[in-house]
Design an enzyme around this catalytic site. Structure first.
Site, PDB file in Angstrom:
ATOM      1  N   ASP A  21       0.870  -1.162   0.000  1.00  0.00           N
ATOM      2  CA  ASP A  21       0.000   0.000   0.000  1.00  0.00           C
ATOM      3  C   ASP A  21       0.921   1.230   0.000  1.00  0.00           C
ATOM      4  O   ASP A  21       2.105   1.118   0.365  1.00  0.00           O
ATOM      5  CB  ASP A  21      -0.846  -0.089   1.290  1.00  0.00           C
ATOM      6  CG  ASP A  21      -1.635   1.143   1.582  1.00  0.00           C
ATOM      7  OD1 ASP A  21      -2.685   1.316   0.941  1.00  0.00           O
ATOM      8  OD2 ASP A  21      -1.227   1.937   2.457  1.00  0.00           O
ATOM      9  N   ILE A  22       0.411   2.372  -0.371  1.00  0.00           N
ATOM     10  CA  ILE A  22       1.294   3.561  -0.421  1.00  0.00           C
ATOM     11  C   ILE A  22       1.052   4.506   0.766  1.00  0.00           C
ATOM     12  O   ILE A  22       1.891   4.630   1.664  1.00  0.00           O
ATOM     13  CB  ILE A  22       1.120   4.312  -1.768  1.00  0.00           C
ATOM     14  CG1 ILE A  22       1.556   3.392  -2.922  1.00  0.00           C
ATOM     15  CG2 ILE A  22       1.945   5.600  -1.763  1.00  0.00           C
ATOM     16  CD1 ILE A  22       1.356   3.981  -4.309  1.00  0.00           C
ATOM     17  N   ASP A  23      -0.115   5.162   0.757  1.00  0.00           N
ATOM     18  CA  ASP A  23      -0.345   6.198   1.776  1.00  0.00           C
ATOM     19  C   ASP A  23      -0.548   5.584   3.158  1.00  0.00           C
ATOM     20  O   ASP A  23      -1.373   4.696   3.332  1.00  0.00           O
ATOM     21  CB  ASP A  23      -1.566   7.041   1.399  1.00  0.00           C
ATOM     22  CG  ASP A  23      -1.334   7.794   0.095  1.00  0.00           C
ATOM     23  OD1 ASP A  23      -1.696   7.259  -0.979  1.00  0.00           O
ATOM     24  OD2 ASP A  23      -0.767   8.892   0.159  1.00  0.00           O
ATOM     25  N   ASP A 199      -2.327  -0.137   5.703  1.00  0.00           N
ATOM     26  CA  ASP A 199      -2.557   0.590   6.970  1.00  0.00           C
ATOM     27  C   ASP A 199      -4.017   0.899   7.246  1.00  0.00           C
ATOM     28  O   ASP A 199      -4.310   1.565   8.234  1.00  0.00           O
ATOM     29  CB  ASP A 199      -1.800   1.926   6.935  1.00  0.00           C
ATOM     30  CG  ASP A 199      -2.445   2.899   5.973  1.00  0.00           C
ATOM     31  OD1 ASP A 199      -2.643   2.523   4.796  1.00  0.00           O
ATOM     32  OD2 ASP A 199      -2.791   4.012   6.395  1.00  0.00           O
TER      33      ASP A 199
END
Ligand SMILES: O=P(O)(O)OC[C@H]1O[C@H](O[C@H]2O[C@H](CO)[C@@H](O)[C@H](O)[C@H]2O)[C@H](O)[C@@H](O)[C@@H]1O
Ligand SMILES: [Mg+2]
Length: 246
Positions: A21-23, A199
């Protein structure tokens, strides 16, 4: 409320595939989606991991693939964007991009007119609509109400998902677990075991897919309820763990 889950102890070798995942996982959250940036160090970390895993690395994100490319430029990663609605299975593949359906455009205009002046940011991502209320948390209940009410008039097949400091409206088939499964059916992922780091609420579906496949699910800042079986305290600990894999 957060909880302590065991830190992953696995060393990622060639039998693993890595999904990120990124953010909130690779990047700390910022006030606005456009206010994040990718450091040269993060770019080179991902490039190194991609090389170590012979290309079995992909980002699985709510952002569009175009937004991912803009962030990570000049690095081009394998990617599932818009929760899997878009995908680039090989780094040089073209990505099919869908336009904004008329009913979503009308809804976005309506929400923009009501909440846009109150510091909510309406992110129009084609078939996915995100209302960000980080700068105006008091607008979150109304933003949620507006998208939930819209479900009644939209064609079937949409759902509302809690975002991080916001809310998103997305087609039912947009799901991180399905995106991970799609990659796992293709070289160089096939035959490996998946590791997924995320997250947030939409990442839970990815954790389930990875648990089912005998992989490793890792939630960053794990809350009291998560299907992830491992945890990392935050972005800094996540990056340190990834650095340790090189
Ligand atoms: O699946 P992810 O890679 O975690 O992407 C989820 C959403 O991330 C972005 O919004 C979030 O991050 C912003 C920057 O930190 C923040 O301002 C916002 O409040 C967060 O919700 C992105 O803008 C969305 O499109 C993604 O779906
Ligand atoms: Mg995230």
């Amino acid at each position: 409320m957060s909880q302590t889950l065991p830190k992953p102890q696995t060393v990622l070798t060639g039998e693993w595939a890595l999904f990120l995942d990124i953010d909130g996982t690779l990047l700390e959250h910022a006030e606005h989606p456009d206010a994040v940036s990718v450091s040269a160090e993060l770019r080179s970390l991902l490039q190194g991991l991609d090389h170590k895993l012979s290309g079995a690395l992909a980002v699985i994100t709510g952002r569009s693939v175009a937004a991912v490319d803009q962030l990570f430029h000049p690095l081009k990663l394998r990617a599932a964007g818009l929760y899997g609605l878009e995908h680039r299975l090989q780094p040089d593949d073209d990505v099919e991009v869908a336009g904004e359906p008329a009913d979503i455009a009308a809804l976005a205009d309506e929400i923009e007119a009501e909440l846009g002046h109150g510091q909510a940011y309406i992110e129009r991502k084609g078939r996915v609509l995100a209302i960000h209320t980080r700068a105006a948390p008091h607008l979150l209940p109304r933003a949620t109400q507006l998208v939930e009410q819209a479900l009644a008039s939209l064609p079937e097949g949409y759902r509302v998902v809690a975002g991080n400091a916001g809310v998103e409206l997305l087609p039912l088939e947009a799901a991180k677990g399905a995106a991970i499964r799609r990659f796992m059916g293709m070289a160089p992922f096939t035959g490996r075991r998946p590791v997924f780091l995320g997250d947030d609420t939409p990442d839970e579906n990815g954790f389930e897919a990875v648990n089912d496949a005998g992989g490793i699910s890792i939630r960053v800042k794990p809350p009291a309820h998560t299907t992830a079986r491992h945890g990392l305290a935050g972005v800094a600990e996540t990056l340190a763990w990834l650095r340790g894999q090189l």
